[in-house]
Write an enzyme that holds these catalytic residues in place. Sequence first.
Site, short mmCIF file in Angstrom:
data_model
loop_
_atom_site.label_atom_id
_atom_site.label_comp_id
_atom_site.label_asym_id
_atom_site.label_seq_id
_atom_site.Cartn_x
_atom_site.Cartn_y
_atom_site.Cartn_z
N GLU A 224 -0.63 28.24 4.59
CA GLU A 224 -0.81 27.89 6.11
C GLU A 224 -0.01 26.63 6.36
O GLU A 224 -0.51 25.57 5.52
CB GLU A 224 -2.42 27.57 6.44
CG GLU A 224 -2.54 27.76 7.97
CD GLU A 224 -2.64 26.15 8.31
OE1 GLU A 224 -1.84 25.54 8.73
OE2 GLU A 224 -4.10 25.95 8.37
N CYS A 261 -3.28 20.93 12.08
CA CYS A 261 -2.23 21.63 12.05
C CYS A 261 -2.50 22.47 13.66
O CYS A 261 -1.52 23.11 13.83
CB CYS A 261 -2.22 22.69 11.07
SG CYS A 261 -4.01 23.45 10.80
#
Lengths: 484, 484
Positions: A224, A261
């Site tokens: 990720e 994020c």
Amino acid sequence: MSTTDIEDIARRTQEAHAVFSRTAPEARARALTAVADALEADGEVVAIAQAETGLTEARLAGEIKRTAYQLWAFAETVRDGEYLDARIDTADPDFPLGPRPDVRRCLLPAGPVLNFAASNFPFAFSVLGGDTAAALAAGCAVVVKAHPGHPQLSDRCAALASRALTGAGMPPDTLQLVHGQDEGVDLLRHPAIRVATFTGSVRGGRALADIAAARPDPIPFFGELGSLNPVVVTPAALRERADDIVSGYVTSVSGSAGQLCTKPGFLFVPAGHGLDDALRGAAERVAEHRLLNPSISQGYQQRRTQVLDAAATVVAEGAVRVDENDNAWATPTLVRVTLDELIAHRDELLEESFGPLSVVVEYDELGALVPRLAELFPGNLTATVHCASDEVSDPQIAQLVQLFAQHAGRVLIGGWPTGVAVTAAMQHGGPWPSTTNDTNTSVGSAAITRLLRPVAFQSAPQELLPEPLRDDNPWGVPQRRDLP
Amino acid sequence: MSTTDIEDIARRTQEAHAVFSRTAPEARARALTAVADALEADGEVVAIAQAETGLTEARLAGEIKRTAYQLWAFAETVRDGEYLDARIDTADPDFPLGPRPDVRRCLLPAGPVLNFAASNFPFAFSVLGGDTAAALAAGCAVVVKAHPGHPQLSDRCAALASRALTGAGMPPDTLQLVHGQDEGVDLLRHPAIRVATFTGSVRGGRALADIAAARPDPIPFFGELGSLNPVVVTPAALRERADDIVSGYVTSVSGSAGQLCTKPGFLFVPAGHGLDDALRGAAERVAEHRLLNPSISQGYQQRRTQVLDAAATVVAEGAVRVDENDNAWATPTLVRVTLDELIAHRDELLEESFGPLSVVVEYDELGALVPRLAELFPGNLTATVHCASDEVSDPQIAQLVQLFAQHAGRVLIGGWPTGVAVTAAMQHGGPWPSTTNDTNTSVGSAAITRLLRPVAFQSAPQELLPEPLRDDNPWGVPQRRDLP
């Protein structure tokens, strides 16, 4: 760490996996719960984390709660058994292609997992975070590569978890911890490791993904990475709730100093929005927040300078202040460009700024903006549409949502992308570069399937079937018979 | 083919995908059925396939039936909707981590698919084979890279399918065909392609997997490569049914001239088995069978020579005869080694021989054999155990089955691995080198998930949700609410 040490860790994880992968759901669920309880009961971890990361006590306490919840939730996932995808096709002498044998298939633990921990969630995406919880739930032994941003916290978390796991009857070395980049890479190349997970930067994730893919025996690598998280505000939405949008946006950009994020990196608003003063005011009311570590601080300052150089208008300049302990403290930076300027400066602007910085983009016509978005934002964790309540049947909004659904893992209608709910329907992962593999999620119970591998058993007598596929179904898992 | 042509194909597949990916299940199911019907109705394809591949009329007719069945079965999978994995978590103000928004997640078509066709199943793993059927079922436009072994058949199949698809109301270019290795590679590197599938050799699959992984934006690559498919016969099984084992083995090794990825390449029997004469007799009764194409013939002859040089004993020598048309015809070759010889000559022996060749391996003690198998056979499509009926409760057999389940995609108790049932519980795919990605299958309805990508919708009003996630559930798909 020597080659011998790496071999030793690899051998231990294989030995632990051989036993742990065969534990019954209830035993494994209790072990997960024991780890969660041990984390919550530890009186020291918040202070250690604060010192190492500069995150606030409130944020860290919340993160511990979230981390414990993930472990508890995975315990329920294990008990439920749906995730095993048990399928039973009994023998069929009248099958159209000729007599068919008994075939049964379910997901089994893939093998020892290597988990590269993140810096920005020292609990929830670190040693005991989502990837570790998913691996333990799946029945895989785990080696965590500690993030250098919080080494002491990593040691403490690994130690408390190991005690909890062995206390719950799980084999020693079910969870191991290593420090050091070389050690992580050596393990990633080791045949004992069967799957790797990662949360971090695009550059770091890509380098590791390439290593995993270049092994003599390539393994799945679930990284990720970074995300720009565009938000589009329609003219009608702005008329309906400009104040809410301004305050929601600035809160989402600046929370945890923007080191998330899912931080909204780009806010698209109609030209003539008149939001500059409100945005500046909201940004200036945000207290300074420490950046996680020197590497992030340096990276953020470089990106910020690059963005300030490329952007036409500074809405709120913000600052980065380095204190006497070399810790950096940031306040939000907001800049504004037109859509044409964004396109002209795409190389400088269309990259993640990991910190409290966001770009406001003015567009003239929603109809002209939408076709450009796919090219500007090919892969993101999230994409958000703020429309007015009477626009939900507007074909243009439907088109925008469909487009975002092709280029993001999660599409929000209203609200803000930070704060990722830990739940079965969550999708945290989108097309490259937001992940290295967009077929799965790293948040929510669906994350468990990354650490599993399907195996079919043909004509096997009951005694030789794994429990989820037996007719007497000793674990009581959902079994689907004769699916099409 | 020029760069312009590749760009044209890429643009067309994107345009087709944009429409096709939004078709309703019933329309898509009818389109799949129309393709199956058109294939079955074509009076020419068997003759074209026979001329190009040398496979028998009976085998090809059976393969058409299987290929049509795959398309029909996927139509049912599409109608059923279970594969969408629709999950609904309604908003929860009392969620333990704070109020949770409405989050809904399902699988959506991943994007245009590139499918590299195989040589050995000119129907079932080629232009209209499993990977194409899965992609169409998933709602993805497909570009098939034809196998050079049957170009005319590929053209004919693509043409009949395109007519059937447009006749069923699907957009033009939902299925396109390209010829040529360079063209395949150019497309694999093209940003329009979002997933690639492949069936073929380890070398070819690895080269393409590396290209997919090295793209600026890496994409999932699902390659089904080679497999050795070990079979272990216990002493008691041999006492119980030696004749059946010999005839089943030789039939499985020699069917389709051994050009099957599930051909049993290694048969482990106890020393002193006394099967040589029976094996030779059975092998010599097999009529010669044409090999598929010059490349396979050449590869097989090289491998056969290598194996004959390395193996101690030739049980049935077999032959490869090249006729006046340069077609090669093979009869079965069986060799025999001891376990120690296999280990000593592992580099020469432990590689797939794509043709009617298999290695009989003598072992002294089952207990000494089992621990060696993981190291000798790290990744296979199948692994088979032949035990006696009273051995199913033997811990040693359980250990062997568990070991095989860690290193193969399908474990058989009795029977033979060739003849892969097309069914929901089938798993065709195992650890490297049998596939490039062992998290999924290329046979059976579960194969559809390779071509899908999860997307979550947060706080979306009903009008903006995809059909599978709406409360009124217009497609009638299974929706799972509030999963743990």
